[in-house]
Design an enzyme around this catalytic site. Structure first.
Site: not given
Ligand code: ACM
Length: 526
Positions: A310
């Site tokens: 992310e």
């Molecule tokens: C995640 O759940 N951002 C690895």
């Protein structure tokens, strides 16, 4: 004729020989040097006062039961365990195998063996058995986010001990996040002075944050001691420093490593994916490798997790500096900055004998990070892709193993992140689903995730973890799914052990009244 108690995870082979061995006041341990202390340490809780190796006990009332321990020919993590009238024999493959054998021995001795102290008057006995056992999967992991909500050190010890009794062998410790930096870095004290706490917490539906400061961090010595404790329980702690996104806490302490026009307003108080990320110039690379150098001094794990999940590219795309940097590094565009970064860290870690682990974004757009371990969280598809590309893979899919989701669709569940994963769904997971026959060796294992946005206390973590972690431990040990209908009575019997320990597990029939949350922590309708 006795009946062998339910064992979780179930051993590969367990033969009930009939008969019982009554444990005397003294168990003498015969085995290689150092083993006695290991056994004493492992058995030192519930049955410790009886199963305590005191070979030279003062005037024992009874002949000691002899526990003979020796190394034997078993697969990694494996062991043989037999109990008969002549005593107890353990044959172990390696340290992990010895720990696993002793955990099975405790389960054979009955739930009282899981008490934190000796229960006066209890005199455990063991069924006569012959067990031959070994795990199917090498990585039987649980991830814990101590960044969104800090887990006090004493609870971490407890957490480790509870994992160990399930023969879990990896604790993935998520040490840094937008909402808090938990790892002491001596060269950059502001990371914890500034980055380890936030002024309040705000759930998405709250009008404002609660204005309750939240924070904490672990010193390097505290973590070194925890690593040693976990090792004694057969557990490797894999630390994670999440980079180059999820760094608001870092940037709150050191804005000079971000983009001047895109800096966080302090340590984050709410949840989400933030566009404020590292500007990956040489100064930031020095910061990162300095941090990792200190991390390697504390954690002896062969695997080091550097996050990679992310990380939005908006900041780089909007930044003239980032575009220039990418060009200087010979990259076609800023979109190649993250793959370049991962590859730099992979090689830096490899030079130091460690293997990089990253969330599955590290192989997005066919990025090449040969030798990296890929943790597949956006389902299992990225993991299957990684296996095909020759990576080792840990399957940690959000759809099955994100235990921060509700444990049922019951409206009385305490607040969680959304969606629900009942234990039956965990039981039905086949770790090898979709894996080609010639890629099976690449599957290191599976891992449950405990993200802590909504797991605000250690009790909430336990509630989310158990019994789903017990179920995952069974699946990981056998390397295949288990039929929920057949497993249910076994799970119910196993929960008696957790009850003796005082674990705040979720009963199979649903939460107890005081486990339902309430107030701000009530389930919200979706
Ligand atoms: C995640 O759940 N951002 C690895």
């Amino acid at each position: 004729m006795t009946t062998v108690p339910t064992l979780v995870p179930e051993p590969r082979e367990c033969i009930d020989l009939g008969g019982t061995l009554q444990l005397s006041d003294v168990v003498a341990v015969a085995g290689p040097a150092g083993i006695t202390a290991t056994i004493a340490d492992l058995l030192g809780e519930g049955i410790g006062a009886i199963l305590l190796p005191r070979s030279v006990a003062a005037s024992p009332e009874h002949e000691p039961v002899v526990l003979t321990v020796d190394q034997g020919d078993h697969p990694p993590g494996g062991y043989g365990l037999s109990v008969d009238d002549s005593g107890i024999t353990i044959e172990y493959a390696d340290h992990e195998g010895l720990v696993n054998a002793v955990q099975t021995l405790r389960q054979l001795a009955g739930p009282a063996a899981f008490s934190r102290g000796h229960v006066p008057g209890s005199r455990p006995s063991l069924p006569h058995v012959r067990i031959t056992d070994a795990p199917a999967l090498a990585w039987r992991g649980v991830h814990l986010d101590v960044a969104r909500h800090f887990m006090p050190l004493v609870n971490l010890y407890d957490f480790v001990d509870n994992l160990a009794l399930h023969k879990i062998n990896v604790l993935h410790l998520h040490l840094t996040e937008d909402q808090g930096w938990r790892f002491e870095v001596k060269k950059y004290p502001r990371l914890t002075e500034v980055g380890s706490w936030r002024t309040g917490t705000r759930f998405p539906d709250w009008d404002e944050d609660d204005q309750v400061p939240h924070g904490g961090h672990y010193t390097q010595d505290q973590l070194r001691a925890l690593v040693g404790h976990a090792h004694s329980r057969g557990i490797t702690i894999v630390p994670e420093i999440d980079l180059p996104g999820h760094v608001s806490a870092l940037l709150a302490a050191h804005p000079e490593y971000g983009e001047p026009g895109n800096l966080p307003d302090g340590v984050a108080t709410g949840w989400g994916i933030f566009t404020e990320v590292l500007h990956l110039d040489d100064a930031a690379m020095e910061l990162v490798t300095d941090i990792l150098a200190e991390l390697l001094e504390v954690f002896d794990s062969p695997w080091i997790h550097v996050g990679g999940d992310e990380c939005p590219r908006d900041q780089w795309r909007n930044s003239e500096r980032a575009r220039t940097l990418a060009a200087e590094r010979g990259l076609a565009s800023v979109d190649e900055l993250q793959p370049w970064f991962t590859q730099q860290l992979r090689s830096w870690l490899a030079d130091r004998g460690r293997t990089l682990v990253g969330w599955d974004e590290i192989i997005d757009d066919d990025a090449q990070v040969p030798g990296a371990v890929v943790m597949s969280w956006r389902g299992t598809e990225p993991g299957l892709r990684a296996l095909a590309a020759g990576h080792q893979v840990v399957m940690a899919p959000g759809s099955t193993l994100y235990l921060d989701k509700y444990a049922s669709d019951d409206p009385t569940e305490p607040r969680a992140i959304g969606g629900h994963i009942p234990w039956e769904k965990v039981a039905s997971m086949d770790p090898y689903e979709g894996v080609e026959d010639d890629q099976r060796d690449g599957l290191l294992g599976i891992q449950a995730q405990l993200w802590s946005e909504y797991l605000v206390t250690p009790q909430r973590v336990e509630y989310a973890a158990y019994p789903r972690v017990s179920v995952m431990a069974e699946v990981a040990w056998r390397g295949g799914p288990v039929d929920p209908d057949q497993f249910r009575p076994r799970l119910a019997a196993h929960l008696e052990r957790l009850a003796v320990r005082g674990v705040n597990y979720r009963p199979l029939d649903g939460p107890l009244p005081w486990q339902t949350g309430g107030g701000r922590y009530r389930r919200i309708a979706k």
